[in-house]
Design a protein around this motif. Sequence first.
Motif, mmCIF file in Angstrom:
data_model
loop_
_atom_site.group_PDB
_atom_site.id
_atom_site.type_symbol
_atom_site.label_atom_id
_atom_site.label_comp_id
_atom_site.label_asym_id
_atom_site.label_seq_id
_atom_site.Cartn_x
_atom_site.Cartn_y
_atom_site.Cartn_z
ATOM 1 N N TRP A 119 -5.924 -4.376 2.527
ATOM 2 C CA TRP A 119 -6.392 -3.246 3.334
ATOM 3 C C TRP A 119 -5.691 -1.955 2.926
ATOM 4 O O TRP A 119 -6.340 -0.922 2.712
ATOM 5 N N ALA A 120 -4.374 -1.997 2.795
ATOM 6 C CA ALA A 120 -3.628 -0.795 2.436
ATOM 7 C C ALA A 120 -4.007 -0.301 1.045
ATOM 8 O O ALA A 120 -4.150 0.905 0.821
ATOM 9 N N GLY A 121 -4.191 -1.230 0.112
ATOM 10 C CA GLY A 121 -4.568 -0.840 -1.234
ATOM 11 C C GLY A 121 -5.950 -0.225 -1.292
ATOM 12 O O GLY A 121 -6.153 0.818 -1.935
ATOM 13 N N TYR A 122 -6.912 -0.848 -0.615
ATOM 14 C CA TYR A 122 -8.264 -0.312 -0.691
ATOM 15 C C TYR A 122 -8.402 0.968 0.124
ATOM 16 O O TYR A 122 -9.115 1.896 -0.267
ATOM 17 N N LEU A 123 -7.714 1.055 1.259
ATOM 18 C CA LEU A 123 -7.704 2.298 2.028
ATOM 19 C C LEU A 123 -7.150 3.434 1.182
ATOM 20 O O LEU A 123 -7.673 4.558 1.218
ATOM 21 N N SER A 124 -6.110 3.161 0.404
ATOM 22 C CA SER A 124 -5.536 4.187 -0.462
ATOM 23 C C SER A 124 -6.555 4.699 -1.467
ATOM 24 O O SER A 124 -6.599 5.891 -1.779
ATOM 25 N N ILE A 125 -7.383 3.803 -1.978
ATOM 26 C CA ILE A 125 -8.422 4.199 -2.929
ATOM 27 C C ILE A 125 -9.498 5.020 -2.240
ATOM 28 O O ILE A 125 -9.906 6.087 -2.712
ATOM 29 N N VAL A 126 -9.965 4.538 -1.097
ATOM 30 C CA VAL A 126 -11.048 5.220 -0.383
ATOM 31 C C VAL A 126 -10.621 6.617 0.066
ATOM 32 O O VAL A 126 -11.402 7.575 -0.027
ATOM 33 N N GLN A 127 -9.389 6.752 0.516
ATOM 34 C CA GLN A 127 -8.931 8.034 1.060
ATOM 35 C C GLN A 127 -8.947 9.160 0.020
ATOM 36 O O GLN A 127 -9.062 10.332 0.387
ATOM 37 N N VAL A 128 -8.813 8.805 -1.248
ATOM 38 C CA VAL A 128 -8.806 9.843 -2.289
ATOM 39 C C VAL A 128 -10.090 9.815 -3.111
ATOM 40 O O VAL A 128 -10.213 10.528 -4.100
ATOM 41 N N GLY A 129 -11.074 9.006 -2.681
ATOM 42 C CA GLY A 129 -12.294 8.809 -3.460
ATOM 43 C C GLY A 129 -13.312 9.923 -3.345
ATOM 44 O O GLY A 129 -14.281 9.947 -4.103
ATOM 45 N N GLN A 130 -13.145 10.821 -2.365
ATOM 46 C CA GLN A 130 -13.985 12.006 -2.221
ATOM 47 C C GLN A 130 -15.476 11.625 -2.226
ATOM 48 O O GLN A 130 -15.875 10.676 -1.546
ATOM 49 N N ARG A 131 -16.290 12.356 -2.957
ATOM 50 C CA ARG A 131 -17.743 12.148 -2.913
ATOM 51 C C ARG A 131 -18.132 10.749 -3.358
ATOM 52 O O ARG A 131 -19.088 10.165 -2.853
ATOM 53 N N PHE A 132 -17.386 10.192 -4.293
ATOM 54 C CA PHE A 132 -17.767 8.903 -4.866
ATOM 55 C C PHE A 132 -17.401 7.720 -3.975
ATOM 56 O O PHE A 132 -17.790 6.587 -4.260
ATOM 57 N N TYR A 133 -16.653 7.970 -2.917
ATOM 58 C CA TYR A 133 -16.325 6.915 -1.952
ATOM 59 C C TYR A 133 -16.708 7.342 -0.534
ATOM 60 O O TYR A 133 -16.115 6.873 0.435
ATOM 61 N N SER A 134 -17.707 8.185 -0.407
ATOM 62 C CA SER A 134 -18.068 8.750 0.900
ATOM 63 C C SER A 134 -19.183 7.967 1.584
ATOM 64 O O SER A 134 -19.995 8.542 2.303
ATOM 65 N N GLU A 138 -17.739 1.762 2.680
ATOM 66 C CA GLU A 138 -16.325 1.815 2.309
ATOM 67 C C GLU A 138 -15.464 1.739 3.564
ATOM 68 O O GLU A 138 -14.502 0.958 3.639
ATOM 69 N N THR A 139 -15.812 2.548 4.555
ATOM 70 C CA THR A 139 -15.090 2.522 5.821
ATOM 71 C C THR A 139 -15.252 1.168 6.498
ATOM 72 O O THR A 139 -14.301 0.633 7.080
ATOM 73 N N LEU A 140 -16.446 0.590 6.430
ATOM 74 C CA LEU A 140 -16.689 -0.717 7.033
ATOM 75 C C LEU A 140 -15.782 -1.767 6.412
ATOM 76 O O LEU A 140 -15.200 -2.605 7.123
ATOM 77 N N LEU A 141 -15.636 -1.747 5.095
ATOM 78 C CA LEU A 141 -14.796 -2.742 4.440
ATOM 79 C C LEU A 141 -13.332 -2.556 4.829
ATOM 80 O O LEU A 141 -12.599 -3.538 5.010
ATOM 81 N N CYS A 142 -12.895 -1.309 4.976
ATOM 82 C CA CYS A 142 -11.520 -1.067 5.430
ATOM 83 C C CYS A 142 -11.305 -1.619 6.839
ATOM 84 O O CYS A 142 -10.292 -2.294 7.115
ATOM 85 N N GLU A 143 -12.243 -1.348 7.738
ATOM 86 C CA GLU A 143 -12.104 -1.844 9.103
ATOM 87 C C GLU A 143 -12.128 -3.364 9.150
ATOM 88 O O GLU A 143 -11.344 -4.001 9.867
ATOM 89 N N LEU A 144 -13.023 -3.961 8.380
ATOM 90 C CA LEU A 144 -13.109 -5.422 8.335
ATOM 91 C C LEU A 144 -11.823 -6.041 7.797
ATOM 92 O O LEU A 144 -11.329 -7.040 8.328
ATOM 93 N N ALA A 145 -11.277 -5.450 6.732
ATOM 94 C CA ALA A 145 -10.068 -6.002 6.132
ATOM 95 C C ALA A 145 -8.921 -5.995 7.127
ATOM 96 O O ALA A 145 -8.160 -6.970 7.234
ATOM 97 N N PHE A 146 -8.777 -4.902 7.881
ATOM 98 C CA PHE A 146 -7.711 -4.833 8.879
ATOM 99 C C PHE A 146 -7.936 -5.860 9.982
ATOM 100 O O PHE A 146 -6.995 -6.546 10.407
#
Length: 502
Positions: A119-134, A138-146
């Motif tokens: 979760w921490a690793g993928y959240l770190s990627i999503v948080q800086v992913g800007q348009r390409f992770y918007s 992406e948010t759903l996978l972060c919430e599910l992982a936690f």
Amino acid sequence: MPTGLTTWPSWLPGWWSTADYDVAREVLQRGVATLLCLAFLQALGQFRPLLGERGLQPVLAFVARTRFRDAPSLFHLHYSDRLLVVVAAAGALAAAAVVVGLPQAGPWWATTVVLLSCWAGYLSIVQVGQRFYSFGWETLLCELAFLVAWLGSPDVPVPFLLVLAARWLLFRLELGAGLIKWRGDPAWRDLTALDYHHETQPMPGPLSWHAHHLPRWWHRTEVVGNHVTQLLVPWLLWLPQPLPSVAGGVVVLTQGWLVLTGNFAWLNWATIVLGAAMVSDGVWAALGGWVGIAGAAGDAPAPGAAGAPTAPAAYVVVVGAVVLVLLVLSARPAANLASAHQKMNASFEPLRLVNAYGAFGSVTRRRDEVVVEGSLAERPGPDDWREYAFRGKPGEVGRRPPQVAPYHLRLDWVLWFVPLGVSGPWIGRLCRRLLEADPAVLRLLRRDPFDGAAPRWVRLRLFRYRYTTPDERRRTGDWWVRHELGPLVDPVRLADLAGRSP
């Protein structure tokens, strides 16, 4: 039963835990871990050309103008392409370990630590992913992982509070999508939305052409079915079993239809995992008996019975604290569902623990596509331009839309939004990388018409696409008809980009 610091009090088993969701725990943990593994592998292949040191939207520029507390990420502390590879590779390996059940063979906290690291690793990627992770998934996978990180291992019983938390997530996911449609585009209310959607969706699949040409009455039926599934069925999740199992089964079936008729990365698959997790062990056992399959589902001893797993007091306290945090953070997403100004795919706190979801609040009526071309000629004429071919987005009219989901082609997806007015400086950087014949960017494409040579010119043109009719398809073999609308980016050379941001 002992009531010290090592096990739970005797009065807890009746309400705190459940013996009816052991299958659900396996479905959630292994299903989410599979999606995490895929997401990390995608980051290995796509993050650097899109967001790396020479990316189209460089992370270093983003973190320089963004506060850590607004987008918490490991990459705020330091970013390099090498570190990205380490984080993505470690995340993929950790997620794969959960898929095969390695941490589940240990104490409850081993599974929690591994999934929290994912979760921490993928959240770190999503948080800086800007348009390409918007994207909402992406948010759903972060919430599910936690969420699934706290389900522990088979050594502890499944906390019923986490079962309710999973139901709350599916409820928000489905009802949010239904409400955003009903409150948004009138095409959802007059039942015409599916007259357009199969043709204009961002990434059509192999069966999308066929779905588009189904009878109009079937499209109306699809829309009605969507409203029933997303506006009514989620309420069954709060009723006694077997009704939550019925709701989960309906979600699985409807999401399966979406898998067949489109490419929405892992959104549908994550929802299928959640839907399957709504089914109780007793229902799985009944289904197994109905089809003649013997299994242990439904045979687990009740909490507190002889042979039943017990939870350490630390586990009870930790899960209780986590659920309390999720409950507090649920206030704004719950209010969002009731709001006439409902937000779609929104996060209300930086860790993205409890979020708002929704999709296709508006339906595009026409399909406009960006066509990217280059030329080797010094003074190119009309016949000197060659088209770059993308892996997923429509291009050549004779190419059948491919099946790419659950893989996520980020550049293809973002280009779909450009004709809708969602663009940015990354378009200029894309032109620059093509003019440089940058190998990393070229690997994102299906075909480079210049076989690695650098073109002298690049241009972007806008085309209107529509599906061929069945008669046109029989005569030409094509899946699409297209005509040019005009230039999007006029022909440009590297010299024209001199002095701009690299």
